[in-house]
Scaffold this active site. Structure first.
Site, PDB file in Angstrom:
ATOM      1  N   HIS A 156      15.399  34.338 -10.733  1.00 44.21           N
ATOM      2  CA  HIS A 156      14.572  33.136 -10.547  1.00 44.21           C
ATOM      3  C   HIS A 156      14.092  32.573 -11.883  1.00 44.21           C
ATOM      4  O   HIS A 156      13.061  31.893 -11.953  1.00 44.21           O
ATOM      5  CB  HIS A 156      13.362  33.422  -9.641  1.00 44.21           C
ATOM      6  CG  HIS A 156      13.712  34.063  -8.348  1.00 44.21           C
ATOM      7  ND1 HIS A 156      14.188  33.358  -7.276  1.00 44.21           N
ATOM      8  CD2 HIS A 156      13.679  35.366  -7.968  1.00 44.21           C
ATOM      9  CE1 HIS A 156      14.424  34.192  -6.262  1.00 44.21           C
ATOM     10  NE2 HIS A 156      14.131  35.419  -6.672  1.00 44.21           N
ATOM     11  N   SER A 277      19.468  16.129 -34.928  1.00 42.89           N
ATOM     12  CA  SER A 277      18.894  14.906 -34.371  1.00 42.89           C
ATOM     13  C   SER A 277      18.881  13.814 -35.435  1.00 42.89           C
ATOM     14  O   SER A 277      18.614  14.088 -36.611  1.00 42.89           O
ATOM     15  CB  SER A 277      17.472  15.169 -33.878  1.00 42.89           C
ATOM     16  OG  SER A 277      16.788  13.961 -33.632  1.00 42.89           O
ATOM     17  N   LYS A 283      15.527  19.640 -35.653  1.00 43.33           N
ATOM     18  CA  LYS A 283      16.285  19.988 -34.456  1.00 43.33           C
ATOM     19  C   LYS A 283      17.618  20.655 -34.783  1.00 43.33           C
ATOM     20  O   LYS A 283      18.300  20.307 -35.731  1.00 43.33           O
ATOM     21  CB  LYS A 283      16.558  18.741 -33.600  1.00 43.33           C
ATOM     22  CG  LYS A 283      15.325  18.106 -32.984  1.00 43.33           C
ATOM     23  CD  LYS A 283      14.700  19.010 -31.940  1.00 43.33           C
ATOM     24  CE  LYS A 283      15.597  19.231 -30.730  1.00 43.33           C
ATOM     25  NZ  LYS A 283      15.880  17.994 -29.971  1.00 43.33           N
ATOM     26  N   GLU A 290      26.182  22.286 -23.986  1.00 40.75           N
ATOM     27  CA  GLU A 290      25.818  21.226 -23.042  1.00 40.75           C
ATOM     28  C   GLU A 290      27.053  20.460 -22.582  1.00 40.75           C
ATOM     29  O   GLU A 290      27.171  20.090 -21.402  1.00 40.75           O
ATOM     30  CB  GLU A 290      24.805  20.287 -23.690  1.00 40.75           C
ATOM     31  CG  GLU A 290      23.448  20.929 -23.910  1.00 40.75           C
ATOM     32  CD  GLU A 290      22.500  20.080 -24.752  1.00 40.75           C
ATOM     33  OE1 GLU A 290      21.333  20.484 -24.889  1.00 40.75           O
ATOM     34  OE2 GLU A 290      22.928  19.031 -25.272  1.00 40.75           O
TER      35      GLU A 290
END
Length: 459
Positions: A156, A277, A283, A290
């Protein structure tokens, strides 16, 4: 050049041709179409339809065309032919004249395209197989590289119990091994030759279809002409295998994305596989994972599309089946690229061993070990579970881990608890207890890793 113009008196509308023609994508079947044509020409010779000189001219012209395509695979796109079959025939006519017109004797574009696509699928599935094996090898190497490192396991998305990093990696090895077996199963069933089944009723030529199948490298010839020209089960099966495999890849990617986040900090992306970024200098983004996760939806969509295409089709061939290719070509290319990328990036992924261990010690992940300890004292598991929960609640109120509770505090809840509880609450003790087959015990994981290496070496 259309292959069907005799009974027509008017030219096709440009809009119809744009909608109907398939050369823009089925040109990718050119080498397979040539291979099928060479095999068919040999069969026509054996059947007495053409003589040896005609067969030789056809074979030489087809071989020359294959060489030209090796230099320029997009050569067919320089013409305005309807499809790859008409392109091949037009090229042959330009080269050897009227003899080329004999090649299509006894066959149809229906059995020809079915053969071409099966040959293409066999070839590209073997490439998928090699890349999938490579991905499995990279995961095994990752597991080997971080033997002994411990991390939190989750259910979970909440901390559950400590596991070894190698155990996590080997879980995906198991998934990808199943994917490999699914692909192998699909390859067995697609290894059937439709050529010689004609449009739907079979060929009128006395063709030895078993010899024809063997000539093309198939295990057998299709047994029913109606089924052979309309069967696209192999497209569905390979697409389904791809979809399941990509779903596994997506789950792995989701794990890595989370593990690399600042909130987790378990894994670290190397600079070579990260992006930044344009606005925020700090970043370091896991774009590659992804994208792997995102491309999964694309593959799943192609599976759904082919199923929808086939679900309402009567026997035998219908032009709807022209829609089997574009999505399938993209699915295979996406699957191949994704597996290659995974193999490439995993060596650039590292584990923050200290941070992983710290996180594994948090969240009362040793509460089950405490319950197991109490079971060893003769307490029924349900009661042990209740007692362990009470002690977790006590430790939580005091904002300390279970092992930081004093013996007096523990004994107030359960007098049977002794000093020996503290060694039982260590990560090492918890891992060691998970010694049943498939558990995260270091010994078991070491055995599983050795077994995976042995399996891999035997491929």
């Amino acid at each position: 050049m259309a292959m069907w113009g005799g009974r027509f008196t008017e030219a096709s509308l440009a809009e119809f041709r744009d909608f109907n023609d398939s050369l823009s994508f089925d040109y990718q079947l050119a080498q397979q179409d040539i291979a099928a044509s060479r095999a068919w020409a040999a069969g026509l010779l054996e059947a007495g339809i053409i003589n040896a000189d005609e067969a030789a001219q056809l074979d030489h012209a087809l071989a020359d065309l294959a060489l030209a395509l090796e230099s320029n695979p997009k050569l067919p796109l320089e013409t305005q032919e309807e499809d790859i079959h008409s392109w091949v025939e037009a090229q042959l006519q330009a080269k050897i004249g009227v003899i080329a017109k004999k090649l299509h004797t006894g066959r149809s574009r229906n059995d020809l395209v079915a053969t071409d696509l099966r040959l293409w699928t066999k070839l590209n599935s073997q490439q998928v197989r090699r890349l999938l094996v490579g991905a499995i090898g990279s995961l095994i190497q990752f597991a080997d590289r971080f033997q002994g490192a411990v991390m939190p396991g989750f259910t979970h998305l909440q901390r559950a119990q400590p596991v070894l990093v190698s155990h996590w990696a080997l879980a995906y090895v198991e998934m990808f091994k199943r994917d490999l077996s699914r692909l192998d199963d699909a390859l067995v069933r697609l290894d059937v030759c439709p050529l010689g089944c004609g449009a739907l009723a079979g060929t009128g030529v006395a063709m030895d279809r078993t010899a024809l199948a063997q000539r093309l490298g198939f295990q057998s010839a299709a047994l029913n002409s109606l089924d052979a020209v309309s069967d696209r089960d192999y497209v569905v099966e390979v697409s389904a295998a791809a979809s399941i495999c990509m779903t596994h890849l997506s789950r792995l990617s989701e794990d890595v994305i989370f593990f690399c986040s600042g909130e987790a900090g378990f894994f670290k992306l190397g600079d070579a596989i990260s992006s930044g970024s344009s606005l925020m200098p700090q970043k370091k983004n896991p774009d590659v994972f992804e994208l792997l996760r995102g491309k999964t939806g694309r593959v799943l969509g192609h599976l759904v599309a082919i199923l929808h295409t086939l679900k309402g089709l009567p026997l035998a061939y219908n032009k709807d089946m022209q829609e089997d290719k574009q999505g399938f070509f993209d699915l295979i290319a996406t699957w191949q690229q994704s597996l290659l990328v995974l193999s490439t990036v995993l060596p650039h992924l590292s584990v923050n061993i200290e941070r992983c261990r710290e996180a594994a010690e948090l969240g009362y992940s040793n509460a089950t070990d405490l319950a197991d300890y109490l079971v060893g004292k003769g307490i029924a598991f349900r009661d042990a579970h209740e007692i362990s929960g009470e002690l977790v609640l006590l430790a939580s109120r005091e904002k300390k881990p279970l092992e930081a509770l004093s013996l007096t505090q523990m004994q107030q809840v359960c007098p049977l608890i002794g000093d020996d509880v503290y060694p039982a609450l260590t990560i090492e003790a918890g891992l060691a207890k998970r010694a049943a087959l498939g558990g995260t015990c270091p010994v078991r994981v070491g055995e599983a890793l050795a077994s995976a290496k042995l399996w891999f070496d035997g491929l």
